[in-house]
Design a protein around this motif. Structure first.
Motif, PDB file in Angstrom:
ATOM      1  N   TYR A  19       0.873  -1.268  -0.078  1.00  0.00           N
ATOM      2  CA  TYR A  19       0.009   0.160   0.026  1.00  0.00           C
ATOM      3  C   TYR A  19       0.820   1.251   0.043  1.00  0.00           C
ATOM      4  N   THR A  20       1.756   1.179   0.911  1.00  0.00           N
ATOM      5  CA  THR A  20       2.939   2.466   1.024  1.00  0.00           C
ATOM      6  C   THR A  20       3.442   2.776  -0.264  1.00  0.00           C
ATOM      7  N   ILE A  21       3.875   1.905  -0.622  1.00  0.00           N
ATOM      8  CA  ILE A  21       4.820   1.849  -2.087  1.00  0.00           C
ATOM      9  C   ILE A  21       4.022   2.307  -3.301  1.00  0.00           C
ATOM     10  N   ILE A  22       2.903   1.612  -3.491  1.00  0.00           N
ATOM     11  CA  ILE A  22       1.764   2.021  -4.575  1.00  0.00           C
ATOM     12  C   ILE A  22       1.582   3.636  -4.304  1.00  0.00           C
ATOM     13  N   ARG A  23       1.230   4.136  -3.195  1.00  0.00           N
ATOM     14  CA  ARG A  23       1.197   5.491  -2.657  1.00  0.00           C
ATOM     15  C   ARG A  23       1.849   6.306  -3.249  1.00  0.00           C
ATOM     16  N   ARG A  24       3.182   6.080  -2.743  1.00  0.00           N
ATOM     17  CA  ARG A  24       4.568   6.763  -2.960  1.00  0.00           C
ATOM     18  C   ARG A  24       4.751   7.063  -4.606  1.00  0.00           C
ATOM     19  N   HIS A  25       4.051   6.160  -5.381  1.00  0.00           N
ATOM     20  CA  HIS A  25       4.292   6.310  -6.978  1.00  0.00           C
ATOM     21  C   HIS A  25       3.114   6.681  -7.509  1.00  0.00           C
ATOM     22  N   ASP A  26       2.248   7.616  -6.739  1.00  0.00           N
ATOM     23  CA  ASP A  26       1.086   8.132  -7.107  1.00  0.00           C
ATOM     24  C   ASP A  26       0.035   7.283  -7.780  1.00  0.00           C
ATOM     25  N   GLY A  27      -0.131   6.077  -7.055  1.00  0.00           N
ATOM     26  CA  GLY A  27      -1.114   5.225  -7.842  1.00  0.00           C
ATOM     27  C   GLY A  27      -2.006   4.729  -6.570  1.00  0.00           C
ATOM     28  N   ILE A  28      -3.002   3.949  -6.771  1.00  0.00           N
ATOM     29  CA  ILE A  28      -3.795   3.565  -5.710  1.00  0.00           C
ATOM     30  C   ILE A  28      -3.741   1.855  -5.741  1.00  0.00           C
ATOM     31  N   ILE A  29      -4.259   1.274  -4.599  1.00  0.00           N
ATOM     32  CA  ILE A  29      -4.545  -0.065  -4.808  1.00  0.00           C
ATOM     33  C   ILE A  29      -5.901  -0.437  -3.878  1.00  0.00           C
ATOM     34  N   THR A  30      -6.793  -1.231  -4.597  1.00  0.00           N
ATOM     35  CA  THR A  30      -7.954  -1.600  -3.947  1.00  0.00           C
ATOM     36  C   THR A  30      -8.068  -3.047  -4.007  1.00  0.00           C
ATOM     37  N   VAL A  31      -9.111  -3.560  -2.870  1.00  0.00           N
ATOM     38  CA  VAL A  31      -9.067  -4.916  -2.748  1.00  0.00           C
ATOM     39  C   VAL A  31     -10.656  -5.241  -2.817  1.00  0.00           C
ATOM     40  N   GLU A  32     -11.102  -6.238  -3.218  1.00  0.00           N
ATOM     41  CA  GLU A  32     -12.654  -6.892  -3.319  1.00  0.00           C
ATOM     42  C   GLU A  32     -12.396  -8.293  -2.747  1.00  0.00           C
ATOM     43  N   SER A  33     -13.350  -8.726  -1.768  1.00  0.00           N
ATOM     44  CA  SER A  33     -13.532 -10.076  -1.548  1.00  0.00           C
ATOM     45  C   SER A  33     -14.594 -10.329  -0.762  1.00  0.00           C
ATOM     46  N   ALA A  34     -14.952 -11.628  -0.654  1.00  0.00           N
ATOM     47  CA  ALA A  34     -15.906 -12.214   0.302  1.00  0.00           C
ATOM     48  C   ALA A  34     -15.709 -13.642   0.595  1.00  0.00           C
ATOM     49  N   PRO A  35     -16.191 -13.795   1.913  1.00  0.00           N
ATOM     50  CA  PRO A  35     -15.794 -15.066   2.294  1.00  0.00           C
ATOM     51  C   PRO A  35     -16.069 -16.406   1.220  1.00  0.00           C
ATOM     52  N   GLY A  36     -15.338 -17.129   1.107  1.00  0.00           N
ATOM     53  CA  GLY A  36     -15.496 -18.054  -0.012  1.00  0.00           C
ATOM     54  C   GLY A  36     -15.433 -17.685  -1.337  1.00  0.00           C
ATOM     55  N   GLU A  37     -14.942 -16.731  -1.725  1.00  0.00           N
ATOM     56  CA  GLU A  37     -14.866 -15.990  -3.065  1.00  0.00           C
ATOM     57  C   GLU A  37     -13.628 -15.789  -3.414  1.00  0.00           C
ATOM     58  N   GLY A  38     -12.488 -16.027  -2.668  1.00  0.00           N
ATOM     59  CA  GLY A  38     -11.146 -15.553  -3.028  1.00  0.00           C
ATOM     60  C   GLY A  38     -11.192 -13.875  -2.950  1.00  0.00           C
ATOM     61  N   ALA A  39     -10.113 -13.487  -3.466  1.00  0.00           N
ATOM     62  CA  ALA A  39      -9.692 -12.013  -3.278  1.00  0.00           C
ATOM     63  C   ALA A  39      -9.153 -11.455  -4.520  1.00  0.00           C
ATOM     64  N   THR A  40      -9.358 -10.028  -4.907  1.00  0.00           N
ATOM     65  CA  THR A  40      -8.840  -9.342  -6.153  1.00  0.00           C
ATOM     66  C   THR A  40      -8.366  -7.886  -5.569  1.00  0.00           C
ATOM     67  N   PHE A  41      -6.936  -8.076  -5.940  1.00  0.00           N
ATOM     68  CA  PHE A  41      -6.347  -6.529  -5.764  1.00  0.00           C
ATOM     69  C   PHE A  41      -6.223  -6.077  -6.990  1.00  0.00           C
ATOM     70  N   GLU A  42      -6.436  -4.601  -6.880  1.00  0.00           N
ATOM     71  CA  GLU A  42      -6.383  -3.915  -8.171  1.00  0.00           C
ATOM     72  C   GLU A  42      -5.275  -2.921  -7.839  1.00  0.00           C
ATOM     73  N   ILE A  43      -4.406  -2.645  -8.894  1.00  0.00           N
ATOM     74  CA  ILE A  43      -3.453  -1.435  -8.785  1.00  0.00           C
ATOM     75  C   ILE A  43      -3.449  -0.664 -10.059  1.00  0.00           C
ATOM     76  N   TYR A  44      -3.525   0.736  -9.519  1.00  0.00           N
ATOM     77  CA  TYR A  44      -3.598   1.725 -10.586  1.00  0.00           C
ATOM     78  C   TYR A  44      -2.230   2.390 -10.651  1.00  0.00           C
ATOM     79  N   LEU A  45      -1.498   2.345 -11.595  1.00  0.00           N
ATOM     80  CA  LEU A  45      -0.027   3.276 -11.777  1.00  0.00           C
ATOM     81  C   LEU A  45      -0.127   4.004 -12.929  1.00  0.00           C
ATOM     82  N   PRO A  46       0.415   5.355 -12.725  1.00  0.00           N
ATOM     83  CA  PRO A  46       0.644   6.099 -14.036  1.00  0.00           C
ATOM     84  C   PRO A  46       1.403   5.539 -14.956  1.00  0.00           C
ATOM     85  N   ALA A  47       1.039   5.372 -16.079  1.00  0.00           N
ATOM     86  CA  ALA A  47       2.042   4.965 -17.166  1.00  0.00           C
ATOM     87  C   ALA A  47       3.094   5.880 -17.592  1.00  0.00           C
ATOM     88  N   SER A  48       4.290   5.699 -17.855  1.00  0.00           N
ATOM     89  CA  SER A  48       5.420   6.381 -18.346  1.00  0.00           C
ATOM     90  C   SER A  48       5.021   7.141 -19.365  1.00  0.00           C
TER      91      SER A  48
END
Length: 582
Positions: free
Chosen positions: A394-423
């Motif tokens: 979380y800290t590293i992504i924020r330092r790169h001007d990006g964000i990270i989110t997570v979606e999950s529910a019991p028994g349904e796994g987890a999905t992490f999404e990272i948004y990073l500025p393109a070069s």
């Protein structure tokens, strides 16, 4: 005859439609009769009738104006109600819906006619688990307005947080549901950042002191291995100890990620190659397999390669631990363009080009409570681990001007999404530099000046460089270092390189000393060293007058190679801090 009937019908219709006008007409006719009877003068009677009829007409006109004003007020009120962004319900004391606005229709995806006459709790079943039903009764009973925060309702397949406001209205109440989900997410984000900054102040100091200690441990272990034959049984034991020290260094680097002011050392990289290399390495030998959906034209990113390596490593480790019995980790990449500021889970991304990386596992999933704390330091859902992995991500992504989110529910796994500025450099670039076989260290020559406040670190560096042919002088503060450098240059026996500790408590460190050395010798070859990796000077050392940087703790091989490259004026290929020692 027909004409007369039409006239009579018109009069009758007029009288029936406006009883007040009819009364005035009857009174007029009566007045004419009285006038004729009393004054025996038809003209006087007609004058009285005319005046009375004029008054009646004025009364009818005034009533028309009032009706138009009332109608206009109703139209304006309806327009205001329909323009309110909050979902509005007017309910009776028993919760039956009597009126709704357009926002309520859209938010709960039901037509107005289908909601009128129903119980509010039937339209929103989640209300039964809240204090809203009792609040309606209380509002009606006390005739006082009420506000109920943090009302969680599910619609559009997502949990929304509402602030409910109730106002008494006749024998019922008017309810306004204000969706504060994004505001709540933004506040949680602010609190999380504030918490990380507070921890960063403590973590930075601890990590710096620990790195100084580990410099002696890692340095002397690697120093002992320098001239030891590989077939010596002790060599393998020292390698194991050295690897443990390297892993301890990686832990302190995670702590330093929380330190306030850290700036990533960025370069343009092909994120696809980075993803494949790190993921393949982490999953090797496990029962988890990876599946990829990375477009060939996925844009490059301008990032700190070491830190983004850490991000990918931690996320893949997290997925592997979530699937102890095996499963699939799916990694996707997408190019995105945001034409305007975009809100994602309470965080605003500025307009521009981005890439989105998605990590989806098939693990056991997480509860909402676990999701709320998933990025907090020392929080873990595993039986093992320090609980720093996702906080570091979380800290590293924020330092790169990006964000990270997570979606999950019991028994349904987890999905992490990272948004990073393109070069901004959308072009063909090299992937991560390939690790080369470590060549034997070559002996060097030249005079080296070492400044460090820690005696054991000064001695370690001096012994290591001396053994490989360098002539070494040491000092423990910046002022003495400057004086010795100046005197040596004037005597015609200059130093070829200077290694300086960044900070010296109670004295002059390398940060201040480099300016004085530049005045003495604009071509001074200075190397900065510190246990604080994530500070501006360590990240942008060339902008501050240094030729290179060596982060504590370090192996003596790394120190010797950097010194040789600085003296020779060649580029140093940096290795990942996670690379396994041999």
């Amino acid at each position: 005859m027909n004409g007369i009937l039409k006239k009579h019908n018109a009069i009758l219709n007029f009288l029936l439609q406006d009883r007040y006008s009819a009364i005035f007409l009857l009174v007029g006719v009566f007045s004419v009769g009285i006038g004729i009877f009393l004054v025996r003068d038809i003209n006087t009677a007609m004058l009285a009738l005319t005046l009375l009829m004029a008054a009646g007409v004025l009364n009818v006109m005034e009533r028309g104006k009032r009706l138009r004003v009332i109608q206009l007020s109703e139209e304006r009120l309806n327009a205001v109600i329909e323009s309110i962004n909050d979902g509005m319900f007017v309910v009776a004391h028993d919760g039956q819906v009597e009126m709704v606005n357009q926002a309520a229709e859209k938010r709960w995806s039901q037509p107005r006619d289908a909601m009128l006459g129903r119980q509010l709790s039937d339209i929103m079943p989640d209300l039964k688990g809240t204090s809203i039903p009792e609040a309606i009764k209380e509002c009606v009973r006390t005739e006082k307005a009420m506000t109920i925060p943090n009302v969680k309702l599910v619609h559009d397949q997502a949990v929304h947080i509402y602030e409910a406001r109730l106002f008494p209205f006749e024998d019922g109440a008017t309810l306004f549901f204000n969706d504060v989900t994004e505001r709540q997410q933004a506040e949680n984000e602010r609190l999380r950042i504030s918490k990380l900054e507070s921890i960063g102040l403590l973590a930075g100091g601890i990590a710096h002191d620990f790195n100084n200690i580990m410099t002696g441990v890692l340095g002397y272990i690697s120093f002992a291995k320098l001239d030891m034959p590989r077939d010596n049984p002790v060599y393998d034991l020292l390698s194991e100890a050295e690897q443990a020290a390297v892993e301890a260094r990686a832990l302190t680097q995670q702590l330093l990620a929380f330190s306030k002011g850290g700036v990533p050392v960025k370069e343009t990289v092909n994120i696809s190659s980075l993803l494949v290399d790190v993921t393949t390495s982490v999953l090797r030998g496990s029962t988890v397999r990876s599946e990829w959906n990375l477009p060939d034209d996925l844009w490059p990113v301008h990032v700190d390669t070491t830190q983004i390596n850490q991000v990918i490593h931690n996320l893949v480790i997290n997925a592997r631990q979530a699937m102890p019995d095996g499963g699939v980790l799916t990694i996707r990449g997408t190019n995105l363009v945001f034409g305007s500021s975009t809100q994602i889970k309470g965080t605003t991304l500025t307009p521009g080009f981005y890439i989105k990386l998605t990590f989806s596992d098939e693990g056991g999933g997480m509860t909402q409570e676990q999701l709320n704390n998933i990025f907090d330091p020392y929080f873990t859902t595993k039986d093992t681990g320090a609980g720093l992995g996702l906080t570091t991500v979380y800290t590293i992504i924020r330092r790169h001007d990006g964000i990270i989110t997570v979606e999950s529910a019991p028994g349904e796994g987890a999905t992490f999404e990272i948004y990073l500025p393109a070069s901004s450099q959308i072009q063909e670039i090299d992937s991560v530099p390939q690790t080369q076989e470590q060549s034997p260290l070559q002996r060097g020559e030249g005079r080296i000046l070492i400044m460090d406040v820690e005696t054991n670190i000064r001695d370690l560096a001096a012994k290591s460089l001396s053994q490989y042919g360098f002539e070494v002088e040491t000092r423990d503060n910046g002022a003495d270092t400057i004086e010795l450098y100046r005197r040596s240059k004037e005597m015609g026996n200059p130093f070829q390189a200077v290694l300086m500790d960044l900070t010296v408590q109670g004295g002059m460190g390398g940060e201040e000393a480099i300016g004085h050395l530049k005045k003495i010798d604009p071509d001074v070859k200075a190397i900065v060293s510190s246990g604080y990796r994530n500070v501006s000077i360590m990240s942008n050392y060339k902008e501050h007058g240094f030729c290179d940087v060596v982060s504590k703790p370090y192996r003596v091989q790394d120190l010797i190679e950097i010194v040789q490259h600085v003296i020779n004026g060649t580029e140093q290929t940096r290795k990942s801090s996670l690379q396994k020692v041999k």
